[in-house]
Design an enzyme around this catalytic site. Structure first.
Site, PDB file in Angstrom:
ATOM      1  N   LYS A 227       0.835  -1.204   0.000  1.00  0.00           N
ATOM      2  CA  LYS A 227       0.000   0.000   0.000  1.00  0.00           C
ATOM      3  C   LYS A 227       0.876   1.261   0.000  1.00  0.00           C
ATOM      4  O   LYS A 227       0.660   2.172  -0.795  1.00  0.00           O
ATOM      5  CB  LYS A 227      -0.872  -0.025   1.258  1.00  0.00           C
ATOM      6  CG  LYS A 227      -1.912   1.055   1.342  1.00  0.00           C
ATOM      7  CD  LYS A 227      -2.852   0.722   2.492  1.00  0.00           C
ATOM      8  CE  LYS A 227      -3.751   1.879   2.847  1.00  0.00           C
ATOM      9  NZ  LYS A 227      -4.505   1.599   4.074  1.00  0.00           N
ATOM     10  N   CYS A 385      35.631  16.493  33.626  1.00  0.00           N
ATOM     11  CA  CYS A 385      35.669  17.941  33.438  1.00  0.00           C
ATOM     12  C   CYS A 385      35.196  18.651  34.712  1.00  0.00           C
ATOM     13  O   CYS A 385      35.926  18.666  35.689  1.00  0.00           O
ATOM     14  CB  CYS A 385      34.892  18.336  32.195  1.00  0.00           C
ATOM     15  SG  CYS A 385      35.508  19.884  31.500  1.00  0.00           S
ATOM     16  N   LEU A 386      33.963  19.172  34.764  1.00  0.00           N
ATOM     17  CA  LEU A 386      33.501  19.774  36.010  1.00  0.00           C
ATOM     18  C   LEU A 386      33.545  18.745  37.139  1.00  0.00           C
ATOM     19  O   LEU A 386      33.777  19.086  38.299  1.00  0.00           O
ATOM     20  CB  LEU A 386      32.073  20.319  35.840  1.00  0.00           C
ATOM     21  CG  LEU A 386      31.483  21.009  37.065  1.00  0.00           C
ATOM     22  CD1 LEU A 386      32.285  22.247  37.462  1.00  0.00           C
ATOM     23  CD2 LEU A 386      30.030  21.399  36.833  1.00  0.00           C
ATOM     24  N   HIS A 511      37.332  15.103  28.016  1.00  0.00           N
ATOM     25  CA  HIS A 511      36.086  14.330  27.860  1.00  0.00           C
ATOM     26  C   HIS A 511      36.365  12.999  27.165  1.00  0.00           C
ATOM     27  O   HIS A 511      36.264  12.906  25.941  1.00  0.00           O
ATOM     28  CB  HIS A 511      35.077  15.122  27.028  1.00  0.00           C
ATOM     29  CG  HIS A 511      34.548  16.331  27.713  1.00  0.00           C
ATOM     30  ND1 HIS A 511      33.353  16.337  28.391  1.00  0.00           N
ATOM     31  CD2 HIS A 511      35.051  17.574  27.837  1.00  0.00           C
ATOM     32  CE1 HIS A 511      33.143  17.540  28.905  1.00  0.00           C
ATOM     33  NE2 HIS A 511      34.158  18.314  28.582  1.00  0.00           N
ATOM     34  N   GLU A 513      34.562  10.493  27.024  1.00  0.00           N
ATOM     35  CA  GLU A 513      33.345   9.903  26.445  1.00  0.00           C
ATOM     36  C   GLU A 513      33.232  10.139  24.937  1.00  0.00           C
ATOM     37  O   GLU A 513      32.631   9.343  24.221  1.00  0.00           O
ATOM     38  CB  GLU A 513      32.092  10.426  27.168  1.00  0.00           C
ATOM     39  CG  GLU A 513      31.732  11.893  26.953  1.00  0.00           C
ATOM     40  CD  GLU A 513      32.428  12.870  27.905  1.00  0.00           C
ATOM     41  OE1 GLU A 513      33.504  12.537  28.433  1.00  0.00           O
ATOM     42  OE2 GLU A 513      31.904  13.994  28.095  1.00  0.00           O
TER      43      GLU A 513
HETATM   44  N1  GLN Z   1      32.565  24.686  33.656  1.00  0.00           N
HETATM   45  C1  GLN Z   1      33.856  24.071  33.685  1.00  0.00           C
HETATM   46  C2  GLN Z   1      34.862  24.819  32.825  1.00  0.00           C
HETATM   47  O1  GLN Z   1      34.483  25.571  31.960  1.00  0.00           O
HETATM   48  C3  GLN Z   1      33.766  22.631  33.233  1.00  0.00           C
HETATM   49  C4  GLN Z   1      33.354  22.462  31.809  1.00  0.00           C
HETATM   50  C5  GLN Z   1      32.884  21.092  31.477  1.00  0.00           C
HETATM   51  O2  GLN Z   1      32.531  20.317  32.354  1.00  0.00           O
HETATM   52  N2  GLN Z   1      32.814  20.780  30.192  1.00  0.00           N
HETATM   53  O3  GLN Z   1      36.036  24.662  33.012  1.00  0.00           O
END
Ligand code: GLN
Length: 534
Positions: A227, A385-386, A511, A513
């Site tokens: 269809k 990171c953070l 990062h 990931e």
């Molecule tokens: N805010 C933090 C910085 O700018 C960490 C950045 C993040 O986690 N990507 O350094």
């Protein structure tokens, strides 16, 4: 094989958003790659932001960063995870970028007094960017995924560009249209009308799709396919079903069963192409679907209501889980909920804690609490990171006794700025594309957890930050057991911190990931999961 002339496949979507165009594009690319073709994917995003770097993750999910430091749509993450090939700035084009180039050219006088219009000037710029990737001589096939849904005002110039390219490049162009076939339980029936309408809309815009991929909850019978084929001018064999599956990584296998790749090759006149090599992929999917055990890990962040905000992290756990023969059950925990009385209860039973990347002070104390909990209870900890910055702050406050230690980002007047703004960031006022972005070298300390995980001492990882560990505190930290085990050899910036006397406590400024793929699970995730299992 590198064909003399790149073939162009466009993937459009109809009926609704979130049908998984990114996964269908990646799966088709995977199948073609598995047949020995060289393939890349381009994402066209119809918003006016120049890139998603300035967008709140709640808008479109995480911002993905490429090796060359482009802040891009999260679909590029899927492309890399499926294909195991790096993408770059050229793989993501937004309406903002297109207009910016056209307006810059207009200001320079390049249009020689002509009226600048959507057709041909905007469409020419879109086509130029598509053909730019195709003309590099590197790819047999370029798949272009068009963001948004057919019928949106925003995507019109993109669809118009596809119409023009189909005309210009003729049989080197193929259009795959993805739609939804809903199941109405009251009627007990699958409904094809939305698909018919969406194809009609595409036809009104001048584009006849060659292949239809129909997303549905239930199997489509022969009648439905017949269809749809009849109403939409496509061959019956080019009506493909894409039934919901439990893992996105199964989609290439399903598409292979449906012969999507075969139809595409036929229509593009790509002949004598080998059968796809999918054994390794199948093995991976089996591991994902039949894990020997599970392990619960907490992901602490402030965008947890939208899981796409942490897409690359979640996927890295799927890869790392499979390589540990287990399934990682990720528990998303809002960092603000770890600021209320009884917050410890929210972490009980978790075998590992990951504190996520992020910006701004909201929820930061909850993240610091989570670090404390992991440190004091010898629970595997991974800070990204953070997350690493929070680990440093926590250690400064609670181990070194530096009361009110903080990051300059959260408290510009802190007496102990253990996380400081990077020197080159101090005079920057523009927000877009100005962070420390992309790939940087990291030299790893021998005999560290980092060294054990990577199995090598020089690595490259991707970054996205403005703040850094304040090196003035290095000796105080080291004396109390938290040491810098990753350093950028050129700038001396600290890239990784770990606590020696802990089962597994690693924070990284970069990062990891973004670099985890199906065939190359990231070593830090693999080791973190391994430690969580112990
Ligand atoms: N805010 C933090 C910085 O700018 C960490 C950045 C993040 O986690 N990507 O350094």
């Amino acid at each position: 094989m590198i064909a003399q002339k790149t073939k162009y496949i466009f993937v459009t979507g109809g009926v609704t958003s979130s049908l998984g165009k990114g996964i269908i594009s990646s799966s088709l690319a995977k199948l073609l790659q598995a047949r020995g073709l060289s393939v890349t994917i381009l994402k066209l995003d119809p918003y006016i932001n120049v890139d998603p770097g300035t967008l709140n993750p709640y808008e479109h999910g995480e911002c993905y960063v490429t090796v060359d430091g482009a802040e891009t749509d999260l679909d590029l993450g899927h492309y890399e995870r499926f294909l195991n090939v790096s993408t770059s700035q050229a793989n993501n084009v937004t309406t903002g970028q297109v207009y910016q180039s056209v307006i810059n050219k207009e200001r320079k006088g390049d249009y020689l007094g002509k009226t600048v219009q959507i057709i041909p000037h905007i469409t020419d710029e879109i086509k130029r960017r598509i053909k730019y990737l195709g003309s590099k001589g590197k790819y047999d096939v370029l798949i272009t995924e068009i963001g948004g849904t057919v019928g949106d005002i925003e995507s019109l110039p993109y669809i118009e560009s596809v119409r023009q390219l189909k005309w210009e490049l003729d049989d080197r162009v193929l259009v795959v249209h993805l739609t939804l076939v809903p199941y109405l339980s009251a009627a007990g029936e699958l409904k094809t009308k939305p698909t018919q309408h969406s194809v009609k809309m595409l036809l009104e815009e001048g584009v006849q799709p060659d292949v239809l991929v129909l997303r549905s909850e239930k199997d489509l019978g022969r009648d439905i396919r017949r269809k749809v084929a009849l109403f939409c001018n496509v061959h019956e064999r080019a009506v493909i079903q894409s039934k919901d599956v439990s893992t996105i990584y199964e989609v290439p296998l399903k598409m292979y069963k449906e012969k999507l790749d075969e139809i595409v090759l036929d229509k593009l006149n790509l002949t004598n192409i080998q059968k796809p090599e999918l054994e390794q992929w199948k093995e991976f999917v089996n591991k994902v679907k039949q894990p020997a055990r599970t392990v619960r890990i907490g992901l602490i962040g402030k965008y947890v209501e939208l899981k796409d905000s942490y897409k690359s992290i979640s996927e890295a756990f799927v890869h790392a889980g499979a390589s540990n023969n287990c399934k990682v059950e990720l528990e998303f925990i809002h960092s603000e909920n770890l600021e209320e009385d009884g917050w410890e209860n929210k972490l009980t039973g978790l075998k590992g804690l990951l504190v996520a990347p992020g910006f701004g002070h909201r929820g930061i104390e909850g993240k610091i609490n989570a670090v404390k909990f992991a440190r004091e209870n010898d629970i595997a900890f991974f800070g990204i990171c953070l997350g690493m910055q929070c680990a440093v702050i926590e250690f400064a406050r609670n181990v070194l006794g530096l009361k009110d230690a903080n990051s300059i980002e959260m408290d510009s007047k802190t007496p102990y700025p253990v996380i400081d703004i990077m020197e080159e960031q101090k005079d920057i006022t523009n927000m877009g594309g100005t962070m420390r972005l992309g790939l940087y070298n990291c030299t790893i300390e021998k005999n560290s957890k980092m060294a054990k995980a990577y199995g090598e001492l020089n690595v490259k990882e991707r970054h996205r930050h403005r703040y850094e560990y304040n090196n003035e505190y290095q000796s105080a930290f080291a004396e109390s057991g938290m040491i810098a085990t990753g350093i950028n050899p050129d700038s001396n910036l600290v890239e990784a911190m770990e606590i020696t006397k802990h089962k597994w406590f690693v924070g990284v400024q970069f990062h990891p990931e973004y670099q985890s793929t199906v065939v190359r699970p990231h070593p830090l995730f693999v080791n973190f999961v391994q430690a969580s299992l112990k």
